[in-house]
Design a protein around this motif. Structure first.
Motif, PDB file in Angstrom:
ATOM      1  N   GLN A 307       0.814  -1.214   0.000  1.00 55.86           N
ATOM      2  CA  GLN A 307       0.000   0.000   0.000  1.00 55.86           C
ATOM      3  C   GLN A 307       0.846   1.262   0.000  1.00 55.86           C
ATOM      4  N   SER A 308       1.903   1.295   0.825  1.00 59.10           N
ATOM      5  CA  SER A 308       2.726   2.506   0.897  1.00 59.10           C
ATOM      6  C   SER A 308       3.446   2.767  -0.415  1.00 59.10           C
ATOM      7  N   GLN A 311       0.831   4.285  -2.735  1.00 58.58           N
ATOM      8  CA  GLN A 311       0.530   5.666  -2.380  1.00 58.58           C
ATOM      9  C   GLN A 311       1.633   6.611  -2.849  1.00 58.58           C
ATOM     10  N   ALA A 360      10.226   8.169  -1.461  1.00 60.89           N
ATOM     11  CA  ALA A 360       9.314   7.408  -0.600  1.00 60.89           C
ATOM     12  C   ALA A 360       9.047   6.023  -1.180  1.00 60.89           C
ATOM     13  N   ALA A 364       9.901   2.396   0.524  1.00 60.92           N
ATOM     14  CA  ALA A 364       8.847   1.398   0.719  1.00 60.92           C
ATOM     15  C   ALA A 364       9.184   0.097  -0.002  1.00 60.92           C
TER      16      ALA A 364
END
Length: 373
Positions: A307-308, A311, A360, A364
């Motif tokens: 999920q991260s 996102q 990011a 992740a």
């Protein structure tokens, strides 16, 4: 960096996951599509008046229509993605005939929301960068919901005092220009969506999905074929695409080459963005493939870990498109120097957001790789 090789099997599942699971998944998504279509029609099918940034508070009909359009888009994407991953198990003529239509529908329905979200993102960034006490373009129709969100926006890192003064002067006009351009684009997208939902092309798609809700055109061998190898192939395509990304560059907080190219007068899309957009698409296809398998067992841990990363890629897409919109506005003929300056600062800010999103994602993905290696 070690490659990610997730086990495509579910240890909680007993026996193979066959084409019957795919049929159940497609029937459920087709049913969701028909349910959303009924809700859209019952709510008036307007999704808000053209040119209005958001539905008015308490406008339940508009809010219901907007939610129904989102549900239509999500179901269309999931069906299309599943047809792509598991196409060897489906009637080829039927599958290849409906997939482009589902892509057309989901793309058409996505545009209005995309323009609205892009405008809000850019106006909030202008407010944060300029440090103005009045929200840029607030006087020319910014919604109350957007203006209220400004109060929660972080202050960011302001430029020097003189530069901030110059930016504040141009921010209001830059915001007004962006609002005019993106509101016009949203209005056109709204009209296009309404025309699409009333077209014979859409009704043909809806008729096929109505049939799909009860009858999935599987191949004769599909009920005995395991889905896991096809899901693993989708994962392998994702892994290969991630491996090709410049993750070493993404591991640094500043990518000078990307910023220099982004500030050039060339209106072409940023060359570094396309591979990241492709990874976002492949990650989504991988997630849909796992959703089909999850009907046969619990797949929650994988979804939570991924999920991260998803996102971060969504933020990357949003910032990239917002930067392009700021650059396009800056090419407007005969705009004031202060306005052009504000748009240039805004563009650079969004390109920095692109780099932050890449960083990011890198964090992740590496974390996910360690956990699954």
């Amino acid at each position: 960096m070690a490659q990610q090789h997730l086990d495509p099997t579910d240890p909680t599942a007993a026996g193979p996951v066959t084409g019957d699971a795919l049929a159940r998944y497609l029937r459920s998504q087709a049913t969701e599509f028909l349910r959303a279509l009924r809700l859209h029609r019952e709510s008036g099918g307007g999704g808000g008046a053209p040119g209005r940034a958001q539905p008015r508070p308490g406008d339940n009909g508009a809010e219901g229509s907007t939610g129904a359009a989102l549900a239509l888009r999500q179901s269309a994407r999931r069906i299309s993605g599943s047809l792509h991953t598991y196409r060897p198990l489906l009637d080829p003529d039927w599958s290849e005939g409906i997939r482009p239509e589902l892509a057309w529908l989901s793309g058409t329905l996505a545009l209005e929301h995309a323009y609205e979200a892009r405008l809000q993102r850019l106006l909030l960034a202008l407010h944060r960068l300029s440090g103005a006490s009045v929200f840029p373009a607030q006087a020319v129709g910014t919604t109350a919901a957007t203006a209220a969100a400004v109060g929660t926006a972080g202050p960011g890192v302001p430029p020097a005092t003189t530069e901030r003064g110059n930016l504040t002067v141009g921010a209001a006009k830059a915001g007004a220009l962006l609002e005019r351009q993106l509101t016009l684009a949203r209005t056109r997208a709204h009209s296009t969506a309404l025309q699409a939902l009333g077209s014979s092309r859409f009704h043909a798609v809806a008729d096929k999905l109505a049939v799909l809700a009860s009858d999935v055109p599987l191949t004769p061998t599909a009920p005995a074929t395991d889905l896991r190898p096809l899901a693993a192939a989708a994962e392998e395509r994702l892994t290969d695409a991630v491996t090709a990304l410049p993750l070493v560059t993404a591991g640094h907080p500043y990518n000078a080459e990307a910023l220099i190219h982004g500030l050039s007068p060339d209106p072409a899309p940023h060359p570094q963005d396309a591979p990241w957009h492709q990874v976002r698409l492949l990650l989504r296809l991988h997630r849909y493939a796992r959703e089909v398998l999850s009907l046969h067992g619990d797949d929650t841990p994988l979804q939570v870990r991924a999920q991260s990363a998803g996102q971060a890629l969504n933020r990357h897409r949003d910032a990239s498109e917002a930067a392009a919109a700021a650059a396009q506005a800056a090419r407007t003929p005969r705009i004031a120097p202060a306005t052009a300056y504000a748009l240039g600062v805004l563009h650079a800010d969004q390109r920095h957001e692109v780099e932050a999103a890449r960083f990011a994602f890198q964090q992740a993905w590496q974390k996910q790789t360690v956990k699954t290696s």
